[in-house]
Design an enzyme around this catalytic site. Sequence first.
Site, short mmCIF file in Angstrom:
data_model
loop_
_atom_site.label_atom_id
_atom_site.label_comp_id
_atom_site.label_asym_id
_atom_site.label_seq_id
_atom_site.Cartn_x
_atom_site.Cartn_y
_atom_site.Cartn_z
N HIS A 1 -17.88 -5.72 57.79
CA HIS A 1 -17.05 -6.64 57.02
C HIS A 1 -17.88 -7.29 55.90
O HIS A 1 -17.42 -7.39 54.75
CB HIS A 1 -16.48 -7.70 57.95
CG HIS A 1 -15.37 -8.50 57.36
ND1 HIS A 1 -14.67 -9.45 58.08
CD2 HIS A 1 -14.83 -8.52 56.12
CE1 HIS A 1 -13.75 -10.00 57.30
NE2 HIS A 1 -13.83 -9.46 56.10
N SER A 31 -18.78 -7.18 62.21
CA SER A 31 -19.05 -8.25 61.24
C SER A 31 -19.96 -7.74 60.12
O SER A 31 -19.76 -8.08 58.95
CB SER A 31 -19.71 -9.44 61.95
OG SER A 31 -20.10 -10.42 61.02
N CYS A 65 -8.97 1.15 49.31
CA CYS A 65 -9.54 0.39 50.43
C CYS A 65 -9.43 1.19 51.72
O CYS A 65 -10.34 1.17 52.57
CB CYS A 65 -8.82 -0.94 50.59
SG CYS A 65 -8.75 -1.94 49.08
N CYS A 71 -3.85 -0.62 50.60
CA CYS A 71 -4.49 -0.16 49.37
C CYS A 71 -5.16 1.17 49.64
O CYS A 71 -6.00 1.28 50.55
CB CYS A 71 -5.51 -1.21 48.91
SG CYS A 71 -6.77 -0.62 47.77
#
Length: 447
Positions: free
Chosen positions: A213, A210, A351, A348
Site C-alpha cells: 500500500h 501495508s 490501477c 480503474c
Amino acid sequence: MSAPETKCIIPPRSEVNGCDCDEKLLDTFNNGDLHERLIALLHRPYFRFFKVNLDRKCPFWNDYSDKCSIPDCAVKTCAADELPISLRDLSVSNVQAQVAEACAQEEELSSVDYSMNADQKAEIVKWEDLQDENFCLVDDEGASDCSYLDLSKNPERYTGYVGFSPNRIWRSIYEENCFKPSNGSPTFSLAQAMQYETCFEKKAFFRVISGLHSSISIHLCALYLPPGPFGQWGPNLQEFLRRFDDSVTDGEGSDRLRNLYFTYSLLLRALVKASPRLKNEKYSTGDVLEDETLRKDVQAFLDIIAVNPSKFDESKLFSGEPAQAHALKEEFRLHFRNISRIMDCVGCQKCRLWGKLQTQGIGTALKILFSDLQTIDDLKLLRSEIVSLWQAFGRISSSLVKLAQFRSMIQAGSARGGGDMGSNVPLFQSKPSVMLLSTPSAKKMEL
C-alpha cells in the site's frame, strides 16, 4: 514499548526474528547502481510485456457504477507486431480480435454490468476448489480473454481514481482479509492492528500488505497531475505528507514507511532464494541475441543481490508444531489469495493492472519462500509469475528511490508539490517524523 537499539527492521516481541537489517543499509544497497540495473532489465521485452485479464468480474460485489471513466485510468494494449515473436499467438486474427475488443473497451470505460451470471458463479466455485501452492490467482496466458500490455506504456501513476471505490478496495483488504488483532475487532488502523496482534506470522502478513500500500501511494505521489489545464506530471509533496507525516496520520506514517522496507526485504529474499531456478530460465522472446544477452544480465544481477544487507529468514515463520504451522500457513495463503481476487474489483483499469501485477508478484515471492519443495529446482513458475515477481520488486525498489527524493524535498524545506502546487500551505502541522527526514539507522521496529 521502548526497545534497545538494534539494526533490525522487524524484530518481534517474541524470540522469532524474521529479518535482520537496517533501512539505511537497504537505501544504500538499492538506490544507486542496483536500481538502475534493475530498471534497465525491466524495460527489456521479456519483462515489459505482461498478459492479463482486466475484464474479470468482481466476485464480491456487483456495483460497477464506480467504474473509472477518466482517460488516465485506461490502459494501452499492444498490437500483434509490437510483441516479441515468442509472445505472438499462432493466429494473428485472434490477436487482432483481442486488440479490437480492448480498444472498444477503452472507448467506453463507463460501461456498466450489474449482473453476476452463472458462468461467473461457477468460476468462483472452481477458485474455492483449488488446492495448490499458489498464494494468488494467476491468469491463464493461453486464455482468449487475456491481452498483452506493454508496461512501459502504462506507467503506475496518479489517475484521478479516488473516493468511495478505492477506499472500499482497501477497507475490504484490511478489514476482511488481513488477520484480526487479538481483541477480535476489525480495524482499518495499522497502529491498532500492530498493537494488539501477537502472532508473528499474522503481523508479517499485515506488514506485507501495508508495504505494498505504501509503495503504491508513493508512486501516485511521485507521478501526480495537479488539476487544471496547465498541470504537469511531477511529485506532489503535500499529498505525500498527507499520507505519511505522523502529525496527520495519527502517528502511523512512519510505520507505513518501515513496512515498505519489510516488503522490499521479502521480495529481495525471494529473488535470492529462487536464483538457481531463475538463472536456468530461457527468457525466450524469439530474438536469439536478445535472449542470450538477457540471460547473462539476469545472472549478473542475481549474483549482485546474493550479497545484501537484508537477512529475511523465512524459516522462522510457520516453524512451530507441524500441524498447527501447516494450518496457519494455509490460512495465510488463502487470505492472500483472496486479496488477489479483490484486484478484479478495482474500477480503474490502470490501477487494476498494477494491483494485479504486484499482488501476483508478492504472491509468487510467498510461493517461493513457503512452498514445500525438496529443492528450489522443483519450483514451477509460469512466465507471468516470473515477470510479476521482477516487476513487483522493481516497483518497491523504485519506491525507495522516490522516498529518498521526497526526503530531499523535505530537507530542502520545499512545499512545492508538483506542477502549479502553491507553496503557501504550511509544510508540517508539527515537526516531521524521523522517517520523513532521514532513514533511521538504529531504530528498532517491532513486528
